[in-house]
Design an enzyme around this catalytic site. Structure first.
Site, PDB file in Angstrom:
ATOM      1  N   ASP A 194      -9.145   3.703   4.332  1.00 58.66           N
ATOM      2  CA  ASP A 194      -8.652   2.823   3.267  1.00 58.66           C
ATOM      3  C   ASP A 194      -9.818   1.916   2.877  1.00 58.66           C
ATOM      4  O   ASP A 194     -10.190   1.012   3.627  1.00 58.66           O
ATOM      5  CB  ASP A 194      -7.457   2.020   3.809  1.00 58.66           C
ATOM      6  CG  ASP A 194      -6.859   1.084   2.770  1.00 58.66           C
ATOM      7  OD1 ASP A 194      -7.574   0.692   1.835  1.00 58.66           O
ATOM      8  OD2 ASP A 194      -5.677   0.728   2.915  1.00 58.66           O
ATOM      9  N   ILE A 212     -10.114  -0.102   0.230  1.00 62.55           N
ATOM     10  CA  ILE A 212      -9.630  -0.983  -0.840  1.00 62.55           C
ATOM     11  C   ILE A 212     -10.535  -2.206  -1.067  1.00 62.55           C
ATOM     12  O   ILE A 212     -10.583  -2.745  -2.165  1.00 62.55           O
ATOM     13  CB  ILE A 212      -8.166  -1.409  -0.549  1.00 62.55           C
ATOM     14  CG1 ILE A 212      -7.554  -2.170  -1.720  1.00 62.55           C
ATOM     15  CG2 ILE A 212      -8.043  -2.229   0.711  1.00 62.55           C
ATOM     16  CD1 ILE A 212      -6.051  -2.401  -1.602  1.00 62.55           C
ATOM     17  N   TYR A 253      -4.033  -4.557   9.139  1.00 64.15           N
ATOM     18  CA  TYR A 253      -3.280  -5.136   8.012  1.00 64.15           C
ATOM     19  C   TYR A 253      -1.772  -5.004   8.293  1.00 64.15           C
ATOM     20  O   TYR A 253      -1.277  -3.883   8.487  1.00 64.15           O
ATOM     21  CB  TYR A 253      -3.693  -4.373   6.752  1.00 64.15           C
ATOM     22  CG  TYR A 253      -2.787  -4.442   5.556  1.00 64.15           C
ATOM     23  CD1 TYR A 253      -2.423  -5.660   4.982  1.00 64.15           C
ATOM     24  CD2 TYR A 253      -2.318  -3.263   4.949  1.00 64.15           C
ATOM     25  CE1 TYR A 253      -1.602  -5.706   3.861  1.00 64.15           C
ATOM     26  CE2 TYR A 253      -1.512  -3.300   3.823  1.00 64.15           C
ATOM     27  CZ  TYR A 253      -1.145  -4.526   3.294  1.00 64.15           C
ATOM     28  OH  TYR A 253      -0.338  -4.561   2.182  1.00 64.15           O
ATOM     29  N   LYS A 288      -7.884  -5.341  -5.128  1.00 59.41           N
ATOM     30  CA  LYS A 288      -8.752  -6.369  -4.533  1.00 59.41           C
ATOM     31  C   LYS A 288     -10.056  -6.517  -5.305  1.00 59.41           C
ATOM     32  O   LYS A 288     -10.481  -7.619  -5.605  1.00 59.41           O
ATOM     33  CB  LYS A 288      -9.082  -6.023  -3.074  1.00 59.41           C
ATOM     34  CG  LYS A 288      -7.884  -5.635  -2.241  1.00 59.41           C
ATOM     35  CD  LYS A 288      -6.918  -6.771  -2.042  1.00 59.41           C
ATOM     36  CE  LYS A 288      -5.683  -6.293  -1.298  1.00 59.41           C
ATOM     37  NZ  LYS A 288      -4.622  -7.286  -1.255  1.00 59.41           N
TER      38      LYS A 288
HETATM   39  C1  LIG Z   1      -6.068  -2.624   3.787  1.00 57.56           C
HETATM   40  C2  LIG Z   1      -5.057  -2.684   2.691  1.00 57.56           C
HETATM   41  N1  LIG Z   1      -4.514  -1.546   2.234  1.00 57.56           N
HETATM   42  C3  LIG Z   1      -3.604  -1.556   1.263  1.00 57.56           C
HETATM   43  C4  LIG Z   1      -3.163  -2.734   0.682  1.00 57.56           C
HETATM   44  C5  LIG Z   1      -2.158  -2.684  -0.441  1.00 57.56           C
HETATM   45  O1  LIG Z   1      -2.819  -2.793  -1.669  1.00 57.56           O
HETATM   46  P1  LIG Z   1      -2.147  -2.510  -3.089  1.00 57.56           P
HETATM   47  O2  LIG Z   1      -1.924  -3.847  -3.713  1.00 57.56           O
HETATM   48  O3  LIG Z   1      -3.174  -1.736  -3.858  1.00 57.56           O
HETATM   49  O4  LIG Z   1      -0.909  -1.747  -2.878  1.00 57.56           O
HETATM   50  C6  LIG Z   1      -3.713  -3.941   1.112  1.00 57.56           C
HETATM   51  C7  LIG Z   1      -3.282  -5.218   0.538  1.00 57.56           C
HETATM   52  O5  LIG Z   1      -3.533  -6.296   1.014  1.00 57.56           O
HETATM   53  C8  LIG Z   1      -4.670  -3.921   2.144  1.00 57.56           C
HETATM   54  O6  LIG Z   1      -5.238  -5.041   2.599  1.00 57.56           O
END
Ligand SMILES: Cc1ncc(COP(=O)(O)O)c(C=O)c1O
Length: 399
Positions: free
Chosen positions: A161, A163, A76, A203
């Site tokens: 992570d 997410i 990312y 997400k």
């Molecule tokens: C793997 C990953 N980590 C963290 C984030 C950041 O997310 P947040 O909107 O919760 O700060 C993203 C956003 O695209 C992401 O894809």
């Protein structure tokens, strides 16, 4: 004066209660996403302003400026900002390649570790996204085992992570690092305290603007430091109230997750089959809001310049904003991340139609070029050097 003191105390108690309720709801929600195979402890969770803040907080807690974290590439693009900018931490890539579906191998992990050492960097840990942004795939149990073995061997941390954990369309194939720790009976061991999970609702509930994220750590000291640092990225009490109410509606969350997964799966299938009909393949995926698309056949050469040139044409001529693999530090030119979830099905159809027309034209012109190059090649082979010399405009020697 006493009246104001009472009001102040009342407000403080209400805010603490609010935090407690949301945190409780969040740990239940996280367990639900993992099929209730793991239980999370509310005391180990620290609220942060999204995963962005959670990842940075963990870097501040786990590493000193100049220390390194190993990350599988492609990753990312935001990590360059979140992990490095203010903390001074260095990212060292773990080279993952298309030949094995961009899976993490022990040799790639070892290679990255040695590379960091060669640069004089102390490796503090490995950070992975599971499911992966940008690949849209979940880590296999073997990969997770490999990471844990590595963390044991090198006394390193693991930041997972997760997410995108609620977006896995094939829920059976999502394994959280927390589940592997349980299965291997590692609770209470040293490595258990070195595993940290990052999560946010951005997400899974499609609410990035509300900034609800968290650090989940088994290490008391990390939890304590992260709690203090969370003052720099708090979640507003109004947001906490709204989401604790939303998450407490278990019928709603269950229905939401199911419907969301169903729709994502359908969208992904539409994208993959649409691209396939244009002669373009995608990496086999099972999660996230995007696909990792192999456009190597559209490149004019096997270089990142050609990738950039193609990216510009897709943006300007087709009107689609896709992410080139180089922005995710992919080492092979020609891979692109294409989102399928941020538009209506109708818009996706239009995007695919346009892309298909573009790709077909490009492939046709490449074929024509190859054919004429081929003709030229066969002519050069069938004619003698003498004929070429005579036919050439530059015949100084003949005169
Ligand atoms: C793997 C990953 N980590 C963290 C984030 C950041 O997310 P947040 O909107 O919760 O700060 C993203 C956003 O695209 C992401 O894809």
């Amino acid at each position: 004066m006493i009246y104001y003191t009472y009001i102040y105390i009342y407000v403080c108690i209400t805010l603490i209660e609010l935090n407690f309720i949301l945190v409780q709801e969040l740990v239940e929600f996280m367990s639900k996403i993992r099929g209730n195979k793991v239980k999370f402890d509310a005391n180990k969770l620290v609220l942060t302003a999204g995963s962005t803040s959670a990842n940075e907080t963990l870097m501040f807690c786990l590493a000193d400026p100049g220390d390194a974290f190993l990350l599988p590439v492609p990753y990312y693009p935001g990590f360059d900002r979140d992990l490095k900018w203010r903390t001074g931490v260095e990212i060292v890539p773990i080279q993952c390649r298309s030949s094995n579906g961009f899976r993490i191998t022990s040799s790639a992990l070892e290679e990255a570790y040695l590379q960091a050492q060669d640069k004089g960097l102390k490796v503090k840990g490995v950070l992975v996204t599971n499911p992966s942004n940008p690949l849209g795939t979940t880590l296999t149990r073997d990969e997770l085992d490999l990471l844990i073995d590595f963390a044991i061997d090198k006394e390193a941390h693991i930041v997972s992570d997760e997410i995108f954990s609620g977006t896995v369309f094939d829920s059976q194939s999502f394994v959280s690092i927390a589940e592997v720790l349980n299965d291997r009976n590692l609770e209470g061991s040293e490595v258990f305290d070195r595993v940290h999970i990052v999560y946010s609702l951005s997400k899974d509930l499609g609410v990035p603007g509300f900034r609800i994220g968290m650090v989940y750590s088994n290490d008391e000291q990390v939890v304590s430091a992260a709690t203090k640092m969370s003052s720099f990225g708090l979640v507003s009490s109004q947001t906490q109230y709204t989401f604790s109410r939303m998450l407490s509606d278990k019928k709603f969350t269950a229905k939401y997750l199911k419907e969301n997964r169903k729709r994502l799966k359908r969208r992904k299938e539409i994208l993959v089959s649409g691209l396939k009909s244009a002669g373009i393949k995608c990496l086999k995926s099972n999660a996230c809001l995007f696909a990792w698309v192999d456009m190597r056949s559209l490149l004019s050469s096997d270089t990142f310049e050609a990738e950039k040139e193609l990216w510009k044409r897709i943006v300007y001529e087709v009107g689609l904003n896709v992410s080139p693999g180089s922005s995710c530090h992919c080492t092979e030119p020609g891979w692109f991340r294409m989102c399928f979830a941020n538009m209506s099905e109708e818009t996706l159809g239009v995007a695919l139609q346009r892309f298909k027309a573009f790709a077909e034209t490009l492939i046709r012109s490449k074929q024509q070029q190859q054919q004429s190059a081929g003709k030229c090649y066969s002519r050069t082979r069938s004619l003698t050097r003498w004929v070429f010399q005579l036919a050439s405009d530059d015949r100084e020697t003949d005169r």
